[in-house]
Design an enzyme around this catalytic site. Structure first.
Site, short mmCIF file in Angstrom:
data_model
loop_
_atom_site.label_atom_id
_atom_site.label_comp_id
_atom_site.label_asym_id
_atom_site.label_seq_id
_atom_site.Cartn_x
_atom_site.Cartn_y
_atom_site.Cartn_z
N SER A 10 1.05 -1.16 -0.02
CA SER A 10 -0.03 0.23 0.05
C SER A 10 0.87 1.23 0.02
CB SER A 10 -1.09 0.12 1.34
OG SER A 10 -1.27 1.34 1.34
N HIS A 35 -1.14 -1.14 -4.43
CA HIS A 35 -2.46 -0.93 -3.78
C HIS A 35 -2.14 0.38 -3.29
CE1 HIS A 35 -5.88 -2.17 -1.20
NE2 HIS A 35 -5.55 -1.41 -0.57
N ASP A 37 -4.63 3.56 -1.97
CA ASP A 37 -5.73 3.62 -0.95
C ASP A 37 -6.22 5.17 -1.48
OD1 ASP A 37 -5.96 1.47 0.54
OD2 ASP A 37 -3.86 1.83 1.41
N MET A 39 -9.16 7.72 -0.11
CA MET A 39 -10.04 7.82 1.09
C MET A 39 -10.69 9.34 0.86
SD MET A 39 -7.60 6.47 4.19
CE MET A 39 -6.88 4.97 3.80
N HIS A 68 -8.06 0.76 -4.12
CA HIS A 68 -9.27 0.40 -3.14
C HIS A 68 -9.80 1.68 -2.77
CE1 HIS A 68 -9.56 -0.63 1.48
NE2 HIS A 68 -10.51 -0.45 1.05
N MET A 70 -12.39 4.11 -0.80
CA MET A 70 -12.92 4.07 0.59
C MET A 70 -13.47 5.31 0.47
SD MET A 70 -9.69 2.58 2.64
CE MET A 70 -8.72 2.88 1.31
N MET A 139 -11.22 -6.40 5.14
CA MET A 139 -10.35 -5.39 6.22
C MET A 139 -10.19 -5.93 7.46
SD MET A 139 -9.99 -2.84 4.12
CE MET A 139 -9.09 -2.03 5.57
N GLY A 147 -0.87 1.42 9.78
CA GLY A 147 -0.06 1.25 10.95
C GLY A 147 -1.20 0.96 11.79
N ASP A 177 -6.46 -6.70 4.28
CA ASP A 177 -6.05 -5.48 4.17
C ASP A 177 -5.87 -4.83 5.96
OD1 ASP A 177 -4.97 -2.80 3.82
OD2 ASP A 177 -6.61 -2.41 2.36
C1 DX5 Z 1 -6.30 1.26 5.55
C2 DX5 Z 1 -5.65 0.97 4.20
C3 DX5 Z 1 -4.78 0.13 4.18
C4 DX5 Z 1 -3.54 0.54 4.68
C5 DX5 Z 1 -2.60 -0.62 5.40
O1 DX5 Z 1 -7.77 1.84 5.50
O2 DX5 Z 1 -6.90 0.59 3.13
O3 DX5 Z 1 -4.32 -0.44 2.72
O4 DX5 Z 1 -2.39 1.49 4.07
O5 DX5 Z 1 -1.78 -0.34 6.16
P1 DX5 Z 1 -0.88 -0.96 7.14
O6 DX5 Z 1 -0.30 -2.42 6.41
O7 DX5 Z 1 0.15 -0.53 7.74
O8 DX5 Z 1 -1.82 -1.49 8.13
ZN ZN Z 2 -6.25 -0.45 1.27
#
Ligand code: DX5
Ligand code: ZN
Length: 221
Positions: A10, A35, A37, A39, A68, A70, A139, A147, A177
């Site tokens: 990601s 990947h 993300d 948001m 992805h 969101m 998820m 993190g 994820d």
């Molecule tokens: C969370 C994201 C993830 C995130 C994963 O909302 O969809 O893809 O970046 O991060 P780590 O691997 O650090 O949990």
């Molecule tokens: Zn993600």
């Protein structure tokens, strides 16, 4: 059938001031998917990147862009991400009342379609769509931030979804994820996952560590 294990770093954990270089480096280190993300500050409490950034990153890697979303509502943005160069477009089951239509619109643009489930959403949410999906994303944290700590009780759901995919007889990626490191990776692989998203665990230590980070995740058995 569980496929080969693939790693989807990601880029949320990459250096945003150097995103093009980071994508190039993580690709060269062995990433299977990139990947991304997205948001919106509404469906999740954070704002990240839009289609313009996806488009700018596209020349930096030939690996599939695993986008992805969101985002709610999501339908107005599907075409823009498809045009920007997404290969797989994943939307959330919780993001709107007409997920079936959303999945159809992704497919009609010639892209692979994914459905993501938040931790509180049951495995049965995939049932009416499984015949159209290319990817199911479980998820293992509440979406919004990198993190975070892996949520243990999602293991059962991964197993349930693995069973449903196998019963369908279709080839569908089972992606997880959130909070994936070498120890949680082992457990989600055992439960039936075959694509691991990892932000923190892929990008830790800087570019010289990316190759080891990815191969350790892939070997977490
Ligand atoms: C969370 C994201 C993830 C995130 C994963 O909302 O969809 O893809 O970046 O991060 P780590 O691997 O650090 O949990
Ligand atoms: Zn993600």
């Amino acid at each position: 059938m569980q496929q080969n294990i693939r790693i989807a770093p990601s880029i949320l954990s990459a250096d945003f001031a150097e995103l093009g270089k980071e994508v190039k480096n993580i690709d060269a280190a062995g990433a299977d998917y990139i990947h991304i993300d997205v948001m919106d500050g509404h469906f999740v409490p954070n704002i990240t990147i839009g289609p313009g950034v996806v488009k700018a990153l596209r020349p930096h890697s030939e690996k599939p862009f695993d986008v992805h979303l969101m985002v709610a509502p999501v339908d107005p943005y599907i075409a823009a991400f498809a045009e920007a160069g997404a290969d797989i477009i994943t939307v959330h089951a919780e993001a709107g009342p007409h997920t079936h239509r959303t999945i159809q619109s992704i497919k009609s643009l010639g892209k692979k379609a994914g459905l993501s489930l938040n931790p509180a959403t049951p495995a049965s949410a995939i049932d009416s769509l499984i015949d159209q999906l290319d990817l199911i994303l479980v998820m293992t944290v509440n979406p919004g931030f990198g993190g975070q700590k892996f949520i243990e009780n999602q293991i059962d759901k991964i197993q349930e979804i693995r069973r449903r995919i196998d019963e369908s007889g279709r080839t569908i990626d089972l992606e997880v994820d959130g909070g994936i490191d070498t120890s949680t990776a082992k457990r989600v692989i055992e439960a039936g996952a075959d694509v691991l998203v990892a932000g923190t665990a892929s990008f830790r230590g800087g570019a010289e560590c990316y190759k080891d980070n990815i191969s350790q995740l892939r070997a977490s058995k």
